[in-house]
Scaffold this active site. Structure first.
Site, PDB file in Angstrom:
ATOM      1  N   HIS A 370       0.825  -1.213   0.000  1.00 29.87           N
ATOM      2  CA  HIS A 370       0.000   0.000   0.000  1.00 29.87           C
ATOM      3  C   HIS A 370       0.853   1.253   0.000  1.00 29.87           C
ATOM      4  O   HIS A 370       0.606   2.202  -0.749  1.00 29.87           O
ATOM      5  CB  HIS A 370      -0.912   0.013   1.238  1.00 29.87           C
ATOM      6  CG  HIS A 370      -1.749  -1.212   1.373  1.00 29.87           C
ATOM      7  ND1 HIS A 370      -2.028  -1.785   2.587  1.00 29.87           N
ATOM      8  CD2 HIS A 370      -2.352  -1.987   0.454  1.00 29.87           C
ATOM      9  CE1 HIS A 370      -2.775  -2.858   2.404  1.00 29.87           C
ATOM     10  NE2 HIS A 370      -2.993  -3.002   1.125  1.00 29.87           N
ATOM     11  N   ARG A 477      -8.456   3.298  -8.929  1.00 28.40           N
ATOM     12  CA  ARG A 477      -8.585   2.316  -7.848  1.00 28.40           C
ATOM     13  C   ARG A 477      -9.573   2.848  -6.816  1.00 28.40           C
ATOM     14  O   ARG A 477      -9.263   3.769  -6.066  1.00 28.40           O
ATOM     15  CB  ARG A 477      -7.225   2.064  -7.202  1.00 28.40           C
ATOM     16  CG  ARG A 477      -6.163   1.507  -8.136  1.00 28.40           C
ATOM     17  CD  ARG A 477      -4.858   1.310  -7.361  1.00 28.40           C
ATOM     18  NE  ARG A 477      -3.827   0.647  -8.153  1.00 28.40           N
ATOM     19  CZ  ARG A 477      -2.870   1.280  -8.816  1.00 28.40           C
ATOM     20  NH1 ARG A 477      -2.814   2.611  -8.778  1.00 28.40           N
ATOM     21  NH2 ARG A 477      -1.979   0.611  -9.510  1.00 28.40           N
ATOM     22  N   ARG A 513     -12.242   0.826 -11.499  1.00 30.68           N
ATOM     23  CA  ARG A 513     -12.147  -0.577 -11.087  1.00 30.68           C
ATOM     24  C   ARG A 513     -12.955  -0.749  -9.813  1.00 30.68           C
ATOM     25  O   ARG A 513     -12.776   0.016  -8.860  1.00 30.68           O
ATOM     26  CB  ARG A 513     -10.698  -0.968 -10.845  1.00 30.68           C
ATOM     27  CG  ARG A 513     -10.528  -2.441 -10.442  1.00 30.68           C
ATOM     28  CD  ARG A 513      -9.068  -2.811 -10.244  1.00 30.68           C
ATOM     29  NE  ARG A 513      -8.508  -2.205  -9.037  1.00 30.68           N
ATOM     30  CZ  ARG A 513      -7.216  -2.307  -8.686  1.00 30.68           C
ATOM     31  NH1 ARG A 513      -6.386  -2.955  -9.473  1.00 30.68           N
ATOM     32  NH2 ARG A 513      -6.788  -1.754  -7.578  1.00 30.68           N
ATOM     33  N   GLU A 612      -6.224 -10.842 -14.936  1.00 34.44           N
ATOM     34  CA  GLU A 612      -5.187 -10.963 -13.902  1.00 34.44           C
ATOM     35  C   GLU A 612      -4.967 -12.411 -13.485  1.00 34.44           C
ATOM     36  O   GLU A 612      -3.913 -12.730 -12.914  1.00 34.44           O
ATOM     37  CB  GLU A 612      -5.582 -10.156 -12.658  1.00 34.44           C
ATOM     38  CG  GLU A 612      -5.756  -8.670 -12.928  1.00 34.44           C
ATOM     39  CD  GLU A 612      -6.330  -7.944 -11.733  1.00 34.44           C
ATOM     40  OE1 GLU A 612      -5.544  -7.294 -11.028  1.00 34.44           O
ATOM     41  OE2 GLU A 612      -7.549  -8.045 -11.508  1.00 34.44           O
ATOM     42  N   ASN A 635       0.564  -6.710 -12.763  1.00 37.75           N
ATOM     43  CA  ASN A 635       1.107  -6.974 -11.418  1.00 37.75           C
ATOM     44  C   ASN A 635       0.650  -8.331 -10.901  1.00 37.75           C
ATOM     45  O   ASN A 635       1.447  -9.172 -10.481  1.00 37.75           O
ATOM     46  CB  ASN A 635       0.674  -5.886 -10.437  1.00 37.75           C
ATOM     47  CG  ASN A 635       1.175  -4.515 -10.825  1.00 37.75           C
ATOM     48  OD1 ASN A 635       1.994  -4.377 -11.716  1.00 37.75           O
ATOM     49  ND2 ASN A 635       0.676  -3.494 -10.156  1.00 37.75           N
ATOM     50  N   ASP A 636      -0.674  -8.552 -10.914  1.00 38.84           N
ATOM     51  CA  ASP A 636      -1.209  -9.818 -10.404  1.00 38.84           C
ATOM     52  C   ASP A 636      -1.025 -10.951 -11.403  1.00 38.84           C
ATOM     53  O   ASP A 636      -0.736 -12.089 -11.018  1.00 38.84           O
ATOM     54  CB  ASP A 636      -2.690  -9.663 -10.057  1.00 38.84           C
ATOM     55  CG  ASP A 636      -2.903  -9.135  -8.649  1.00 38.84           C
ATOM     56  OD1 ASP A 636      -2.069  -9.428  -7.779  1.00 38.84           O
ATOM     57  OD2 ASP A 636      -3.887  -8.418  -8.416  1.00 38.84           O
ATOM     58  N   ARG A 646       4.101 -10.991  -5.064  1.00 38.98           N
ATOM     59  CA  ARG A 646       4.771  -9.725  -5.376  1.00 38.98           C
ATOM     60  C   ARG A 646       4.957  -8.841  -4.154  1.00 38.98           C
ATOM     61  O   ARG A 646       5.724  -7.879  -4.203  1.00 38.98           O
ATOM     62  CB  ARG A 646       3.986  -8.953  -6.448  1.00 38.98           C
ATOM     63  CG  ARG A 646       2.564  -8.560  -6.050  1.00 38.98           C
ATOM     64  CD  ARG A 646       1.799  -8.048  -7.264  1.00 38.98           C
ATOM     65  NE  ARG A 646       0.399  -7.764  -6.985  1.00 38.98           N
ATOM     66  CZ  ARG A 646      -0.070  -6.577  -6.653  1.00 38.98           C
ATOM     67  NH1 ARG A 646       0.755  -5.559  -6.548  1.00 38.98           N
ATOM     68  NH2 ARG A 646      -1.351  -6.392  -6.425  1.00 38.98           N
ATOM     69  N   CYS A 683      -2.684  -1.847 -17.751  1.00 43.48           N
ATOM     70  CA  CYS A 683      -2.728  -0.852 -16.676  1.00 43.48           C
ATOM     71  C   CYS A 683      -1.851  -1.214 -15.486  1.00 43.48           C
ATOM     72  O   CYS A 683      -1.946  -0.601 -14.434  1.00 43.48           O
ATOM     73  CB  CYS A 683      -4.171  -0.639 -16.195  1.00 43.48           C
ATOM     74  SG  CYS A 683      -4.924  -2.108 -15.486  1.00 43.48           S
TER      75      CYS A 683
END
Length: 751
Positions: A370, A477, A513, A612, A635-636, A646, A683
């Site tokens: 975060h 987000r 999202r 993802e 990322n995922d 990650r 993204c």
């Protein structure tokens, strides 16, 4: 000679502490006052020798004062780091009690001191921040072992001496010029880059320890009462958090349970009570016990044990704040704040004023945590995984956060400051170049138009949208509003935020999202079962479908905010086609609900899915016809492809995002989207780095959504790119007999 089991002539160090305070307050040269202190300690403890050693900046321990040894040895006797019993006390950071010191293997004979006749030895470290800044020693001729009360007494006295030496009360600044009372030498710590950038400023410790203003208690009974009230309030506060009453966004349930366990620990409570009964204030007792635990746990190699040290540190800091009556948000911060913390949740970071926050240094965390995501959104340099950071600096130290090399420089030398300032000027020039390109269309040298969008999630991101030149928001987000709130955001609060985002976009496309929580993103006001593997558990769309009321409330707010305008919504972590059908059905139900009540619907509604989960790679033929668009969350997707968390620094760098497996997966997604004419974008963080973005373009992607700080560098790369040549290069890599990674290419500055 000290009587058996003697201890202080008056039981407990209270009377001695008062005498030490009087000696410190007296006039005369510093050495005379220091000599008076050791004489007072020797007399009160019925010791034939009392000596104080202080650590020099060289690491040597110098005899600064003594009662009983040869006076000529003062300032002439120096022990190398770890030398002798005194050096051993400093190395271990804990007391040593011996009945026959000369027989110990660490004993070092120094003839100039005249300590031959003394057998009994008791030494305690002067601790500051878990570090030994000196050693207090008492000795007797008789061969005897000091009892537990005597060891307790000398630790209390050593704690008071450490504070008074460091504060300059006992010795003046001139005398302390070469004494290492706090970390002061330049240091460089290698960590990991979480958010790019450079910053110079002064260290501010998150949950900074509250330094006790008074060390000695005037009324020990009253202090014991204050301590008990403070402990009661602390436990009540933790219980409230466990019940969800505080709505903290960040600490997991397990951490709070650990806090509660430590708060109830009998040993911890008993140590605090004994320190107060010995004559310390409640605050000084907490500080002393914390220093002892810090010194003991810091030597442990077991990461679990070291983790418990951090828990105890946080608990002690909470108790000190309870005792001080401090409230959050009341701290005065310097204008060039470099925030230093073990780790942070998004709510913690957002509590600090953006106009004063220059950088962020963390002992733990990951680039995908975060704190890392928020730091990139705020364009704040962030370096993490800086082992031992908090024990190696003091509040107010000058520090450098180097988000380019992934390093922290503590108390830097002038030449280092000059070099970093020169780099900052160069970055400012590059930033000005990026700003100058903001209105320039992103077109490659061979005429291919690329759409460059920005990722967002905070209101502050909207203020930089025009400056970056992004053509819209490719990923908003929505979870940050939920994570920083003390309770579930109401319908109106959600609607207001989404309307504000659309207004700020000024007609440019915005893709929202839906709520992506669960896993490592915990909402304490939602009761969820703890999972063995939360990254693979009930998160994102799975949580939304299990709790349809939560998802429908968000969809209702999005529809209301976009009344009369275009609305783009995508569902995260879709792993099966049935999940997308179920989520799309909830959107349809909300549209029908709004229509029945005569509410204005969006002028156009586009619903998409995030790719993802690797499972979709083999089911795109069924998914794509159901969607209006798709977006790839690299990322995922990559962490699941490589089975490497990650957020776990032990494995997060184990895979190469531009290796043949990932490139072939991305190539196949782009091919199937092209065949079905499904708009597709990327993204993830990959889209915000010039080299990786170039490879994406070579694979056929023409719609990228990057972090705000990556828009300018990526656009500059696009304007200089011969896309046809790049496509040939990537095709050559993938078609080679032994395919290689595109990470070996280094074609553009900043890549």
């Amino acid at each position: 000679m000290m009587p058996m089991g003697g201890g202080l002539t008056t039981r407990g160090p209270r009377n001695l502490l008062r005498q030490i305070r009087e000696a410190m307050a007296g006039g005369g040269p510093a050495q005379e006052r220091l000599d008076k202190v050791v004489k007072t300690i020797a007399s009160s403890m019925v010791a034939e020798v009392c000596s104080i050693y202080l650590r020099r900046s060289t690491g040597e321990l110098e005899l600064f004062a003594t009662e009983g040894l040869n006076p000529e040895a003062v300032h002439n006797t120096r022990l190398r780091p770890g030398e002798g019993l005194v050096g051993e006390v400093a190395r271990l950071n804990e007391p040593i009690s011996l009945s026959d010191a000369p027989s110990h293997p660490s004993f070092s004979y120094r003839p100039e001191t005249g300590e031959d006749p003394y057998h009994a030895f008791l030494g305690a470290p002067l601790l500051r921040g878990g570090r030994s800044i000196g050693v207090l020693v008492v000795q007797n001729q008789a061969a005897r072992r000091y009892d537990e009360d005597e060891v307790e007494d000398i630790q209390t006295i050593a704690m008071v001496l450490a504070e008074t030496v460091a504060s300059g009360e006992l010795l003046g600044l001139d005398e302390l010029r070469d004494v290492e009372v706090a970390p002061h030498r330049p240091e460089r710590i290698k960590g990991q880059r979480f958010a790019e950038g450079l910053a110079i400023g002064h260290a501010v410790l998150h949950e900074a320890p509250v330094a006790p203003e008074r060390l000695l208690a005037d009324d020990p009974v009253a202090e014991e009462g204050r301590l008990k009230l403070g402990l009661t309030a602390l436990k009540a506060n933790i219980d409230s958090m466990l019940e969800g009453g505080q709505g903290l966004a960040g600490p997991s349930y397990e951490v709070l349970e650990t806090y509660r366990m430590f708060a109830d620990d009998r040993g911890w409570n008993r140590s605090l009570e004994e320190a107060v009964r010995g004559g310390l204030t409640a605050e000084a007792a907490v500080d002393r016990v914390r220093n002892e635990h810090r010194a003991r746990f810091a030597k442990a190699r077991d990461p679990y044990i070291r983790e418990r040290l951090h828990d105890l540190e946080d608990l002690a800091n909470r108790l000190l704040r309870v005792l001080a009556g401090d409230q959050p948000g009341q701290r005065e911060l310097p204008d060039d704040t470099i925030l230093v913390a073990r780790n942070l949740g998004p709510a913690d970071l957002l509590e600090y004023p953006r106009d004063k926050l220059r950088g962020l240094l963390l002992e733990e965390g990951s680039a995908a945590s975060h704190a890392g995501i928020v730091a990139r959104a705020l364009q704040i340099p962030c370096v993490g995984r800086l082992a031992g950071l908090r024990d190696r600096l003091s509040e107010g130290d000058l520090v450098i956060a180097d988000g380019e090399s992934g390093e922290a420089f503590l108390r830097p030398r002038p030449e280092m400051l000059d070099a970093v300032q020169a780099r900052m000027q160069l970055r400012a020039q590059r930033h000005a170049e990026f700003v100058a390109l903001r209105d320039t269309p992103a077109i490659t040298r061979d005429g291919v138009r690329v759409t460059v969008l920005a990722n967002a999630g905070l209101v502050v991101d909207l203020d930089t949208l025009d400056e970056t030149g992004a053509e819209g928001i490719g990923l908003f987000r929505t979870e940050f509003q939920f994570m920083v709130s003390e309770e579930l955001p109401r319908l109106q609060a959600q609607t207001d935020l989404y309307r504000r985002v659309l207004d700020a976009a000024g007609g440019r496309p915005v893709t929202f999202r839906t709520l992506d929580v669960g896993g490592d993103k915990v909402l304490p006001y939602l009761e969820v079962e703890r999972e063995e593997n939360p990254a693979l558990g009930r998160r994102a769309i799975r949580l939304g479908l299990d709790r349809p009321g939560l998802l429908r409330l968000q969809l209702r707010a999005l529809l209301s905010a976009a009344a009369g305008r275009e609305l783009r919504v995508m569902f995260p972590m879709i792993a099966t086609v049935d999940e997308f059908r179920a989520a799309r059905a909830l959107m349809d139900a909300e549209c029908e609900w709004a229509e029945r009540r005569g509410k204005t619907l969006p002028a156009s509604l586009r619903v998409g899915a995030m790719i993802e989960a690797p499972s979709l790679l083999w089911h795109l033929d069924a998914l794509l016809p159901l969607t209006d668009f798709v977006s790839i969350g690299t990322n995922d997707l990559f962490q699941y492809m490589y089975a490497a968390d990650r957020t776990n620094p032990l494995v997060s760098d184990r895979y190469d995002p531009l290796s043949p497996p990932t490139l072939r997966a991305l190539q196949d997604i782009q091919r199937q989207c092209a065949e079905t004419e499904t708009p597709v974008s990327v993204c993830g963080e990959l889209a915000g780095r010039p080299l990786e973005a170039m490879v994406l373009l070579a694979l056929g992607y023409t719609r990228l959504s990057a972090p705000a700080g990556g828009v300018g560098p990526v656009k500059r790369m696009i304007l200089s790119l011969d896309l046809a040549a790049a496509r040939r290069g990537v095709a050559g890599l993938l078609g080679a007999p032994r395919p290689r990674s595109a990470m070996r290419w280094r074609l553009w500055p900043g890549s």
